[in-house]
Write a protein that holds these residues in place. Structure first.
Motif, PDB file in Angstrom:
ATOM      1  N   ASN A  28       0.860  -1.186   0.000  1.00 47.49           N
ATOM      2  CA  ASN A  28       0.000   0.000   0.000  1.00 47.49           C
ATOM      3  C   ASN A  28       0.898   1.239   0.000  1.00 47.49           C
ATOM      4  O   ASN A  28       1.100   1.901   1.018  1.00 47.49           O
ATOM      5  CB  ASN A  28      -0.922  -0.021   1.227  1.00 47.49           C
ATOM      6  N   TRP A  29       1.429   1.569  -1.173  1.00 47.44           N
ATOM      7  CA  TRP A  29       2.502   2.560  -1.248  1.00 47.44           C
ATOM      8  C   TRP A  29       2.010   3.985  -1.014  1.00 47.44           C
ATOM      9  O   TRP A  29       2.741   4.811  -0.470  1.00 47.44           O
ATOM     10  CB  TRP A  29       3.219   2.438  -2.589  1.00 47.44           C
ATOM     11  N   ASN A  58      12.504  -0.805  -7.173  1.00 46.11           N
ATOM     12  CA  ASN A  58      11.979  -2.046  -7.745  1.00 46.11           C
ATOM     13  C   ASN A  58      10.979  -1.803  -8.863  1.00 46.11           C
ATOM     14  O   ASN A  58      10.592  -2.747  -9.555  1.00 46.11           O
ATOM     15  CB  ASN A  58      11.324  -2.881  -6.639  1.00 46.11           C
ATOM     16  N   ASP A  59      10.519  -0.563  -9.021  1.00 44.36           N
ATOM     17  CA  ASP A  59       9.550  -0.239 -10.065  1.00 44.36           C
ATOM     18  C   ASP A  59      10.299   0.068 -11.362  1.00 44.36           C
ATOM     19  O   ASP A  59      10.774   1.182 -11.581  1.00 44.36           O
ATOM     20  CB  ASP A  59       8.700   0.963  -9.633  1.00 44.36           C
ATOM     21  N   LEU A  64      15.245   5.848 -12.056  1.00 44.56           N
ATOM     22  CA  LEU A  64      15.698   5.819 -10.667  1.00 44.56           C
ATOM     23  C   LEU A  64      15.599   7.213 -10.047  1.00 44.56           C
ATOM     24  O   LEU A  64      16.027   8.197 -10.666  1.00 44.56           O
ATOM     25  CB  LEU A  64      17.136   5.324 -10.593  1.00 44.56           C
ATOM     26  N   PRO A  65      15.048   7.322  -8.825  1.00 43.17           N
ATOM     27  CA  PRO A  65      14.911   8.638  -8.165  1.00 43.17           C
ATOM     28  C   PRO A  65      16.237   9.062  -7.548  1.00 43.17           C
ATOM     29  O   PRO A  65      16.418   9.081  -6.319  1.00 43.17           O
ATOM     30  CB  PRO A  65      13.841   8.371  -7.096  1.00 43.17           C
ATOM     31  N   GLN A  96      18.804  -1.740 -15.118  1.00 42.85           N
ATOM     32  CA  GLN A  96      18.521  -0.755 -16.153  1.00 42.85           C
ATOM     33  C   GLN A  96      19.733  -0.509 -17.062  1.00 42.85           C
ATOM     34  O   GLN A  96      19.744   0.435 -17.841  1.00 42.85           O
ATOM     35  CB  GLN A  96      18.065   0.553 -15.509  1.00 42.85           C
ATOM     36  N   ALA A  97      20.741  -1.364 -16.941  1.00 39.25           N
ATOM     37  CA  ALA A  97      21.961  -1.269 -17.767  1.00 39.25           C
ATOM     38  C   ALA A  97      22.668   0.065 -17.582  1.00 39.25           C
ATOM     39  O   ALA A  97      23.360   0.553 -18.488  1.00 39.25           O
ATOM     40  CB  ALA A  97      21.641  -1.512 -19.244  1.00 39.25           C
ATOM     41  N   ASP A  98      22.529   0.656 -16.398  1.00 40.80           N
ATOM     42  CA  ASP A  98      23.227   1.905 -16.076  1.00 40.80           C
ATOM     43  C   ASP A  98      24.555   1.529 -15.428  1.00 40.80           C
ATOM     44  O   ASP A  98      24.741   1.625 -14.213  1.00 40.80           O
ATOM     45  CB  ASP A  98      22.361   2.742 -15.126  1.00 40.80           C
ATOM     46  N   TYR A  99      25.501   1.084 -16.247  1.00 38.68           N
ATOM     47  CA  TYR A  99      26.741   0.524 -15.735  1.00 38.68           C
ATOM     48  C   TYR A  99      27.653   1.574 -15.125  1.00 38.68           C
ATOM     49  O   TYR A  99      28.469   1.259 -14.240  1.00 38.68           O
ATOM     50  CB  TYR A  99      27.461  -0.241 -16.842  1.00 38.68           C
TER      51      TYR A  99
END
Length: 632
Positions: A28-29, A58-59, A64-65, A96-99
């Motif tokens: 319940n976010w 995880n969303d 990414l925030p 997300q392949a943000d290496y």
């Protein structure tokens, strides 16, 4: 300090925090987000915000925030939650392949095995070639590590032999799901279809495979199937292997199969394991199998000390330097006439406060005693522990009953503490009746010790009276409880054991009926008096059933009383208790027995003020036909 005091003395009500946790657990976010401001000022205020940010990571539909993540990490720098969030951020960036972010976070994150694999994957993707050794050392089964292996196979970093070796290691410990996943790198798709038959019905499958194929993957299927034969019938399987396949296989493969048969024989404490290990010499053994090869030589009477020491010397350094094998190697040296060298090895571990440290000291003529206590914790040292924000968070979590989070916060707070800080923290835990934290903290000290904290005796009047009433040694009961529950009265194991003495429901019910406890109900199992009555009564019943041996009874309390009867029946002759303990075939029970009896010896030294002998407590175990017992 004043801020910490304010947090503890006047926190907001816990109800908003509890509601936030419930919202996080139920997904319940919106409710969780709304509750974040309501817990500001609470000692655990960071938790709802952490739960919210973890959900954002995880969303996968959202970016990414990063701003909020950086703000949280900066605001809570050095805390358990900040480190944990960085690790989860790293994994989210990998997904997300943000290496670039993965590499940035890698330098400031306490990693998990999956995060380690993500870091290696990012390195490989950015052109920093990863070695096979790096990947194998970090690998633990999990989505990220499997994905890393997919990439390294495609890039030619990991070779067929790397995968087949790891698959064999997994099969050795019967980790079939992981072995089958690793098999995808070893076998062609058509071969994978036959793998289940080779694993599940190896004899029938092998009967259709003669002669030995030249293709290495097809041959590996043969080797895998042969290694599984012993799980159905050891002797028949070994004879079939020797008669039909041993001469066809390359020597390395044949010896690996022999050592798998030997390991399975070891689990049954079958002395034929020694012969099969000897036949398999020169083959590759895991550390796990090397340890069992040494144990089975140790179990034979008289011990072949020369063979035992040769096998120990073949162990890799990390295993060879374990106190277990230092002790037995030293015993071998003394038995073979190299007394001075053996005593040097005893001295190298005799200062350790554990099973083999105590036994090594006894070989040098030094009985178990309680070391001189460190200077008492000062009020100033205790105050610094009391107002440590990390410890305040841990205590608040534990008081709420959130043990997993509380223990993690506590252990994080201990990192880098010196002996004085550890003792003050253990004293704080003792004062707050957090007995498990007191024990676990006190036993971390290196030079200054307080064994009254390391070996706590809570509930002493009740326990000593109950043990005396039932007729069991209270120091043994304390040694067992210290290992079972660390004095947490509502402790519950993953298999359902409860209370101080960790009684299984069926066992508690049986003992209650046996001793005539008519008012017993399972809801009472965590009641201290009830748990002590049932636990000590069961301990006495098991002790009597196993001939009055605390060693056998400790094993029976953990593994069930039938098993020590079976293990004793396979002995070739009387053996010293330390040999019996070391060759218990269940890893959990073997470690348990050694710790319980080591604990009990220290408790006896505390209670009496006199030197004690662990070796005498272990006694000698003689072979005896397995008896049928009605004890559950």
């Amino acid at each position: 300090m004043s801020t910490a005091c304010a947090q503890v003395s006047a926190p907001p009500a816990d109800d908003a925090l509890i509601a936030a946790r419930t919202a996080a657990q139920t997904g319940n976010w919106d409710t969780l987000r709304a509750l974040v401001p309501r817990v500001q000022g609470h000692v655990l205020a960071a938790y709802p915000q952490y739960w919210w940010l973890r959900q954002q990571l995880n969303d996968t539909r959202k970016p990414l925030p990063e701003v909020e993540l950086n703000e949280f990490v900066d605001a809570h720098r050095g805390t358990y939650l900040a480190e944990r969030l960085r690790g989860e951020w790293l994994l989210a960036a990998y997904r997300q392949a943000d290496y670039a972010t993965v590499r940035t976070l890698a330098d400031t994150t306490v990693t998990t095995p999956q995060a380690d694999c993500a870091i290696l994957a990012a390195m490989q993707a950015r052109g920093q070639r990863v070695t096979a050794r790096q990947a194998i050392e970090k690998f633990q089964p999990g989505d990220v590590c499997w994905a890393l292996y997919d990439r390294l196979q495609a890039d030619g970093v990991l070779q067929w032999q790397d995968f087949s070796t790891q698959m064999r290691d997994m099969l050795e410990t019967n980790a079939l799901a992981n072995a089958k996943r690793m098999a995808r790198y070893v076998f062609e798709p058509a071969q994978l279809k036959t793998l289940n038959a080779a694993l599940d019905q190896p004899m029938a499958w092998l009967a259709r495979q003669n002669p030995l194929p030249r293709d290495r993957a097809a041959r590996e299927l043969i080797v895998v199937a042969l290694s599984r034969l012993g799980r159905n019938d050891l002797q028949v399987g070994y004879e079939y292997f020797q008669r039909n396949w041993a001469r066809q296989l390359p020597a390395d493969d044949a010896n690996w199969v022999r050592n798998q048969f030997a390991l399975l024989a070891s689990f049954k404490l079958d002395p034929v394991a020694v012969e099969w290990y000897r036949a398999g010499e020169g083959g590759t053994l895991t550390e796990y199998n090397q340890a069992w090869r040494a144990r089975m030589v140790l179990r034979q009477q008289p011990v072949d000390w020369r063979a035992l020491n040769r096998y120990i010397e073949q162990m890799p350094p990390a295993l060879r330097d374990d106190p277990t094998w230092v002790y037995w190697h030293a015993r071998g040296l003394v038995a073979l006439g190299a007394v001075q060298q053996g005593q040097e090895e005893f001295r190298s571990i005799a200062g350790q406060f554990n099973f083999y440290g105590q036994l090594a000291a006894e070989e040098l003529g030094i009985s178990t005693t309680i070391p001189t206590s460190a200077a008492p914790v000062t009020p100033e040292e205790l105050a610094r522990a009391q107002y440590d924000p990390a410890l305040q968070r841990a205590i608040a979590l534990l008081r709420l009953g959130w043990r997993t989070e509380g223990v993690r916060e506590w252990n994080h707070a201990l990192r880098g503490m010196n002996d004085r800080q550890l003792l003050a923290t253990a004293q704080l835990a003792h004062r707050d009746n957090l007995y498990d934290r007191a024990v676990n903290t006190a036993e971390r000290t290196r030079d200054q010790h307080d064994f009254n904290l390391r070996f706590l005796t809570p509930f002493r009047d009740q326990l000593v009276d109950k043990a005396g009433e039932i007729g069991v040694d209270p120091t043994w009961v304390y040694g067992l409880i210290r290992q079972e529950s660390r004095f947490v009265m509502n402790a519950r194991s993953s298999v359902g054991a409860s209370g101080l003495m960790q009684l299984m429901p069926a066992t508690a019910k049986w003992v209650a009926k046996r001793i005539g406890m008519t008012e017993y109900g399972h809801h009472r199992v965590n009641d201290m008096d009830t748990n002590l009555t049932l636990g000590t009564s069961y301990l006495r019943i098991v002790l009597d059933d196993l001939g009055g041996s605390p060693l056998l009874a400790s094993a029976g309390y953990n593994a069930g009383p039938r098993r020590p009867h079976t293990w004793r029946s396979t002995l070739p002759g009387p053996v010293e208790g330390a040999i019996f303990a070391e060759t218990i075939p269940f890893t959990e029970t073997r470690d348990y027995v050694k710790k319980v009896l080591s604990n009990a010896t220290y408790y006896a030294a505390l209670f009496t003020g006199q030197p004690q002998s662990l070796k005498a407590r272990l006694g000698v175990v003689a072979p005896q036909m397995a008896e049928t017992t009605t004890i559950p």
